[in-house]
Design a protein around this motif. Structure first.
Motif, PDB file in Angstrom:
ATOM      1  N   LYS A  70       1.132  -0.688  -0.572  1.00  0.00           N
ATOM      2  CA  LYS A  70       0.211   0.186   0.085  1.00  0.00           C
ATOM      3  C   LYS A  70       1.198   1.209  -0.254  1.00  0.00           C
ATOM      4  N   GLU A  71       2.047   1.151   1.208  1.00  0.00           N
ATOM      5  CA  GLU A  71       2.617   2.720   0.595  1.00  0.00           C
ATOM      6  C   GLU A  71       3.767   2.841  -0.157  1.00  0.00           C
ATOM      7  N   LEU A  74      -7.405   4.884  -0.898  1.00  0.00           N
ATOM      8  CA  LEU A  74      -5.831   4.586  -0.821  1.00  0.00           C
ATOM      9  C   LEU A  74      -4.817   5.187  -0.138  1.00  0.00           C
ATOM     10  N   ASN A 104      -6.939   8.134 -10.276  1.00  0.00           N
ATOM     11  CA  ASN A 104      -7.381   7.522  -9.074  1.00  0.00           C
ATOM     12  C   ASN A 104      -8.349   5.968  -9.674  1.00  0.00           C
ATOM     13  N   TYR A 144      -5.128   8.350   0.307  1.00  0.00           N
ATOM     14  CA  TYR A 144      -4.878   9.989  -0.151  1.00  0.00           C
ATOM     15  C   TYR A 144      -6.528  10.618  -0.613  1.00  0.00           C
ATOM     16  N   LYS A 150       1.219   9.448  -6.289  1.00  0.00           N
ATOM     17  CA  LYS A 150       1.701  10.228  -5.990  1.00  0.00           C
ATOM     18  C   LYS A 150       2.200  10.938  -6.898  1.00  0.00           C
ATOM     19  N   ARG A 208       1.144   4.106  -3.006  1.00  0.00           N
ATOM     20  CA  ARG A 208       0.711   5.313  -2.761  1.00  0.00           C
ATOM     21  C   ARG A 208       1.909   6.570  -3.468  1.00  0.00           C
TER      22      ARG A 208
END
Length: 483
Positions: free
Chosen positions: A277-278, A406, A341, A408, A285, A281
């Motif tokens: 997940k990190e 997400l 997205n 974010y 970005k 993300r």
């Protein structure tokens, strides 16, 4: 660009694929627009909506399902191939049988023949979907670049020759059909994988479990963008529809070169890290920042250049489509929020959410657009409604689940990209102001481009936008791959 050197190389080839074929097709469309009337393009728009719906059903999201499937193998691809082929056959029979009704509905007798001939494209587009997914999954975009560019050249030459010879709408129909035929054939010769006489019920079930939602979403996408064109074609005239469709086509195609290049890489890249997940993300970005830095300013630049571009390239008979062209460009400026997205949602296997969002947009936004077209019978009112709905669909609907899914959220994403958009708006205002000088179109085009470039790129350098260095890095990688 998000990710490692392999991702950058993949983006370079994806960009070449999109840029190469789209550049050729853009030139072909410009030449055809100078030869043919808006009415011819209006008739083609009706045919394309019908065949696009058939394409979505025939492909059933199987290509996307194959890319997302962790353990996809030869059995998976062969099963998907035969499913697509059978669906294509059924759909072509439906198109063939319904063609007389559609022709009578629009009071265009020749529409029957156009539908029956171009309907054949559903077979080849289904094949391309499976072939492309095989290459996309391995981030191998070089064969796709070769196939689409060769097809664009071959079909373009034939279409232009037929247009010069006076074949009218048939020139557009043949060009569209040949493009898919040649793409599929060239891709087949480059792809080592070949379909086997094999079908697995278990594989089919797993693929449909993910793919049917993408299929329905694809149909909704066509309805969302295409029904307004069908309504305009019925309520107004084929000529009005030609102006509306062409006013939207060129900015969508131009920005599509970059946005589709990024989207083609995002889905497989996000899929590779969907369990981290990190990392996902962070890549999201970075992709959003670099993508916005390219898409937002270019969209606003094309909006400023709309009138001289249309007059110079398409001739002044197409000037009535300029407001539609500009509104489409402005709507495109927020496109990266949608692409990043939605690709992230799909990479996480959340195709149900993707479908849900599309249903909301079609029922709400699509309904507003169709109602505007029916009530107003006016292409400009419909274009304004499409612009408003497009912006709200991205910022309010597509980004709504971002924080939950997400980590974010929409406000964080918009805040992070706000400096890019503010600088792009300032550059747009400066370039648009020069249109008041009443100078010849060529001089206006050059002056506006120069002013926009100086303001935006100079501002980005002065303000130390890190995205400028990242885009320069990607561009350098792209040039190295070309050489």
């Amino acid at each position: 660009m998000a990710g490692d050197g392999r991702t950058i190389r993949s983006f370079a080839w994806s960009f070449l694929e999109q840029g190469g074929s789209k550049a050729v097709l853009m030139i072909v469309q410009i030449v055809l627009a100078r030869i043919l009337s808006p009415e011819a393009f209006g008739v083609l728009a009706i045919v394309l909506v019908v065949t696009s719906i058939a394409d979505s059903i025939a492909q059933s999201g199987l290509g996307m399902a194959l890319v997302q499937k962790t353990d996809a193998d030869d059995r998976s691809y062969s099963t998907a191939w035969w499913i697509s082929l059978v669906l294509a056959a059924v759909l072509y029979v439906i198109i063939f049988a319904s063609a007389p009704f559609v022709a009578s509905l629009y009071r265009i007798p020749d529409l029957e023949g156009y539908l029956r001939v171009l309907g054949i494209v559903v077979f080849f587009n289904s094949a391309i979907s499976i072939q492309r997914s095989h290459l996309q999954r391995s981030l191998n975009f070089k064969p796709i670049f070769k196939s689409t560019t060769i097809a664009a050249l071959a079909s373009g030459v034939v279409g232009i020759v037929l247009a010069f010879l006076g074949f009218g709408v048939w020139a557009l129909v043949v060009q569209s059909l040949l493009q898919s035929v040649v793409t599929s054939l060239v891709m087949r010769f480059q792809l080592r994988w070949k379909p086997r006489l094999f079908f697995s019920g278990r594989e089919a079930w797993e693929l449909f479990g993910y793919g049917w939602k993408i299929c329905v979403t694809g149909i909704l996408n066509v309805l969302y963008s295409g029904v307004s064109e069908l309504v305009i074609g019925r309520a107004c005239s084929a000529s009005d529809l030609g102006l509306y469709s062409q006013g939207r086509k060129y900015p969508l195609a131009a920005i599509g070169v970059i946005s589709n290049s990024i989207a083609n890489v995002l889905f497989p890249t996000f899929s590779l890290v969907k369990n981290e997940k990190e990392v996902l993300r962070e890549r999201l970005k970075q992709s959003l920042a670099v993508g916005s830095f390219m898409v937002a300013p270019l969209s606003l630049l094309f909006a400023a250049l709309a009138e001289p571009l249309v007059a110079i390239l398409l001739t002044e008979k197409w000037l009535p489509c300029v407001p539609i062209f500009q509104l489409t460009c402005l709507s495109n400026s927020v496109l990266m929020f949608q692409l990043v997205n939605l690709r992230a949602y799909m990479a996480l296997g959340n195709s149900a959410l993707y479908l849900k969002l599309q249903i909301i947009k079609v029922l709400g936004g699509g309904g507003a657009i169709w109602a505007t077209a029916v009530i107003s019978h006016d292409i400009y009112a419909t274009a304004i409604a499409t612009f408003v709905v497009g912006i709200l669909s991205v910022l309010v609907v597509d980004m709504a689940p971002a924080r939950r899914i997400l980590g974010y959220g929409a406000l964080d994403q918009i805040r992070d990209q706000m400096p890019i958009f503010l600088l792009a708006i300032i550059a747009f205002s400066a370039a648009f102001f020069t249109s008041c000088l009443q100078i010849p179109y060529v001089a206006e085009l050059l002056l506006q481009s120069l002013v926009f470039g100086v303001v935006f790129l100079g501002g980005a350098k002065l303000l130390h936008f890190k995205e400028l260095d990242q885009v320069t890095h990607v561009a350098s990688g792209l040039l190295r791959r070309k050489s």
